[in-house]
Scaffold this motif. Structure first.
Motif, short mmCIF file in Angstrom:
data_model
loop_
_atom_site.label_atom_id
_atom_site.label_comp_id
_atom_site.label_asym_id
_atom_site.label_seq_id
_atom_site.Cartn_x
_atom_site.Cartn_y
_atom_site.Cartn_z
N LEU A 32 28.38 19.01 17.98
CA LEU A 32 27.14 19.02 17.22
C LEU A 32 27.03 17.74 16.40
O LEU A 32 28.00 17.34 15.75
N SER A 33 25.86 17.13 16.41
CA SER A 33 25.61 15.93 15.62
C SER A 33 24.40 16.18 14.74
O SER A 33 23.29 16.38 15.24
N PHE A 34 24.61 16.18 13.42
CA PHE A 34 23.53 16.34 12.46
C PHE A 34 23.27 14.97 11.83
O PHE A 34 24.20 14.29 11.41
N ALA A 35 22.00 14.59 11.74
CA ALA A 35 21.65 13.30 11.16
C ALA A 35 20.32 13.42 10.44
O ALA A 35 19.46 14.22 10.82
N LEU A 36 20.16 12.61 9.41
CA LEU A 36 18.87 12.51 8.73
C LEU A 36 17.99 11.55 9.51
O LEU A 36 18.49 10.56 10.06
N PRO A 37 16.70 11.82 9.58
CA PRO A 37 15.80 10.93 10.32
C PRO A 37 15.81 9.52 9.73
O PRO A 37 15.95 9.34 8.52
N VAL A 38 15.65 8.56 10.60
CA VAL A 38 15.60 7.16 10.20
C VAL A 38 14.28 6.57 10.69
O VAL A 38 13.96 6.67 11.88
N ALA A 39 13.53 5.99 9.77
CA ALA A 39 12.26 5.37 10.15
C ALA A 39 12.52 4.17 11.05
O ALA A 39 13.55 3.50 10.90
#
Length: 138
Positions: A37-44
């Motif tokens: 599982l890979s959780f990441a915050l969105p990047v503009a």
């Protein structure tokens, strides 16, 4: 700067249920693949990540996952109410309580925190230190 944090898990379905219960509410996205599982915050577009990614994977050596003594990963919530809500959601999703939401005498007066263990036993903190909310002494 910390680029990513990885914790081990033997049961990815349980880990997915637990971590999705609060990380998705904190704005993380989930990418699920054969490696875990890979959780990441969105990047503009055109921007660099500000916060570390969080990975949950089976250990690369093939041995059982284990927890680190003294190791903990902390996630910042937007406010005290969100700490309470996400703590409850994580418990409902298979976590165990390591400390109910509240203030701790050893930390600053605005530091509101709860502690959990994921299904594998990894220690997780959810906290808020929002300056416009009531503090421990107020």
């Amino acid at each position: 700067m910390i680029a990513y944090v990885t914790v081990g898990a033997d049961d990815l379905a349980k880990a997915k249920r637990f971590y999705s219960a609060f990380l998705l509410a904190l704005g993380y996205t989930l990418d699920e693949g054969p490696e875990g599982l890979s959780f990441a915050l969105p990047v503009a577009p055109g921007q660099r990540p500000v916060y570390p990614d969080f990975y949950v994977k089976p250990p690369f050596d093939g041995a059982a996952a284990s927890t680190g003594n003294g190791a903990m990963v902390a996630f910042e919530a937007g406010n005290q109410q969100q700490v309470r809500e996400l703590h409850a959601a994580a418990l409902d999703a298979g976590g165990t309580d390591e400390g109910q939401p509240g203030f701790r005498p050893n930390y600053g007066p605005q530091f509101y925190v709860s502690y959990l263990r994921d299904p594998q036993g990894n220690k997780i903190a959810l906290f808020s230190s929002h300056p416009n909310e009531p503090g421990r002494d107020g």
